[in-house]
Design an enzyme around this catalytic site. Structure first.
Site, mmCIF file in Angstrom:
data_model
loop_
_atom_site.group_PDB
_atom_site.id
_atom_site.type_symbol
_atom_site.label_atom_id
_atom_site.label_comp_id
_atom_site.label_asym_id
_atom_site.label_seq_id
_atom_site.Cartn_x
_atom_site.Cartn_y
_atom_site.Cartn_z
ATOM 1 N N ASP A 171 -6.405 -3.844 11.513
ATOM 2 C CA ASP A 171 -5.367 -3.084 11.513
ATOM 3 C C ASP A 171 -5.020 -2.467 12.820
ATOM 4 O OD1 ASP A 171 -3.077 -1.269 10.895
ATOM 5 O OD2 ASP A 171 -4.647 0.084 9.879
ATOM 6 N N CYS A 222 0.943 -1.166 0.068
ATOM 7 C CA CYS A 222 -0.035 -0.086 0.147
ATOM 8 C C CYS A 222 0.768 1.357 -0.053
ATOM 9 C CB CYS A 222 -1.037 0.111 1.232
ATOM 10 S SG CYS A 222 -2.329 1.205 0.997
HETATM 11 O O1 LIG Z 1 -0.542 4.614 4.616
HETATM 12 C C1 LIG Z 1 -1.252 5.662 5.065
HETATM 13 O O2 LIG Z 1 -0.492 6.892 4.810
HETATM 14 C C2 LIG Z 1 -2.508 5.629 5.400
HETATM 15 C C3 LIG Z 1 -3.081 6.692 5.626
HETATM 16 C C4 LIG Z 1 -4.439 6.760 6.030
HETATM 17 C C5 LIG Z 1 -4.956 5.718 6.597
HETATM 18 C C6 LIG Z 1 -4.356 4.420 6.415
HETATM 19 C C7 LIG Z 1 -2.932 4.382 5.858
HETATM 20 N N1 LIG Z 1 -2.462 3.378 5.697
HETATM 21 C C8 LIG Z 1 -2.752 1.867 5.854
HETATM 22 O O3 LIG Z 1 -2.396 1.638 7.164
HETATM 23 C C9 LIG Z 1 -2.404 0.167 7.407
HETATM 24 C C10 LIG Z 1 -1.064 -0.240 8.195
HETATM 25 O O4 LIG Z 1 -0.241 0.511 7.705
HETATM 26 P P1 LIG Z 1 1.648 0.369 8.168
HETATM 27 O O5 LIG Z 1 1.885 -0.902 7.464
HETATM 28 O O6 LIG Z 1 1.434 0.255 9.638
HETATM 29 O O7 LIG Z 1 2.058 1.325 7.857
HETATM 30 C C11 LIG Z 1 -2.361 -0.343 6.138
HETATM 31 O O8 LIG Z 1 -3.550 -0.865 5.427
HETATM 32 C C12 LIG Z 1 -2.100 0.906 5.083
HETATM 33 O O9 LIG Z 1 -2.706 0.679 3.883
#
Ligand SMILES: O=C(O)c1ccccc1N[C@@H]1O[C@H](COP(=O)(O)O)[C@@H](O)[C@H]1O
Length: 217
Positions: free
Chosen positions: A133, A10
């Site tokens: 999450d 992502c």
């Molecule tokens: O990635 C981002 O900037 C973000 C912004 C707003 C909401 C979600 C976001 N990311 C998502 O969060 C989870 C966990 O991410 P991480 O691997 O802990 O960085 C994942 O699903 C991202 O897609």
């Protein structure tokens, strides 16, 4: 993907990283549309990246409490396969978005403790998938993408009636253990494959996906 773990990379913002994710076996590629994020893309930039993604892979748009006007603009500009709703969207709003755009919807739910789990159940009747999450800290600017993990024991052995994906602070070093502990068949990562916020690292993307394949063997 039959026989393996489905990986979502992502917050991709450049062509090279999209290619690395695709070539390494990612099943989902995610683009972030949230202005406060270091991974934020304008729709036109996302459309260019989407063109690099082969048919058959899932192009996911991550939005946070987006209204219809914003989603209309996004869907008009970018060829998408799934919407990831990562804000405080209610079950009714999830159902509305799904109906209005005719795309599968994945609803993110943040967990920190046992009492957060019932909230997840509220989305099972309206979402095509749920994304499990870490709950963001109260002071966080972002509702996700903070590189924070939750206690995986909270969901060890739990199953839901729709496909689900594990997210939150996963890294190449931790993802195999996270899969083993939770039984996740799908994992999502953003911060854990970056060299700095918003800057994806090719070696980390490859290592992350390799770590999930190693688990499958
Ligand atoms: O990635 C981002 O900037 C973000 C912004 C707003 C909401 C979600 C976001 N990311 C998502 O969060 C989870 C966990 O991410 P991480 O691997 O802990 O960085 C994942 O699903 C991202 O897609």
């Amino acid at each position: 993907m039959p026989g393996g773990i489905n990986v979502k990379i992502c917050g991709l913002t450049d062509r090279q990283s999209v290619r690395v994710a695709v070539d390494s076996g990612a099943r989902y590629v995610g683009f972030v549309f949230f202005a406060k994020s270091p991974r934020h893309l304008e729709p036109a930039a996302a459309a260019e990246l989407a063109a690099v993604v082969p048919e058959g892979l899932c192009k996911v748009a991550l939005t946070v409490n987006a209204d219809d006007a914003a989603l209309d603009r996004l869907i008009e500009a970018v060829p998408l396969d799934m919407l990831q709703l990562h804000g405080s969207e209610t079950p009714d709003r999830v159902a509305e978005v799904r109906q209005r755009y005719g795309l599968p919807v994945m609803k993110a739910v943040g967990l920190a403790e046992e009492s957060d789990l019932p909230r997840l159940d509220d989305y099972l009747r309206v979402a095509d998938q749920v994304l499990v999450d870490a709950k963001p800290p109260r002071t966080a600017v972002l509702p996700g993408g903070n590189g924070l993990a939750f206690d995986w024991r909270l969901i060890a052995g739990r199953r839901w009636s729709v496909p689900w994906m594990l997210a939150g602070g996963l890294t190449p070093d931790t993802v195999a253990e996270a899969i083993a502990m939770t039984g996740a068949q799908q994992v999502d990562v953003s911060s854990g494959v970056e060299s700095a916020p918003g800057v994806k690292d090719a070696a980390l993307i490859r290592a992350f996906i390799a770590a999930t394949s190693a688990h499958a063997i």
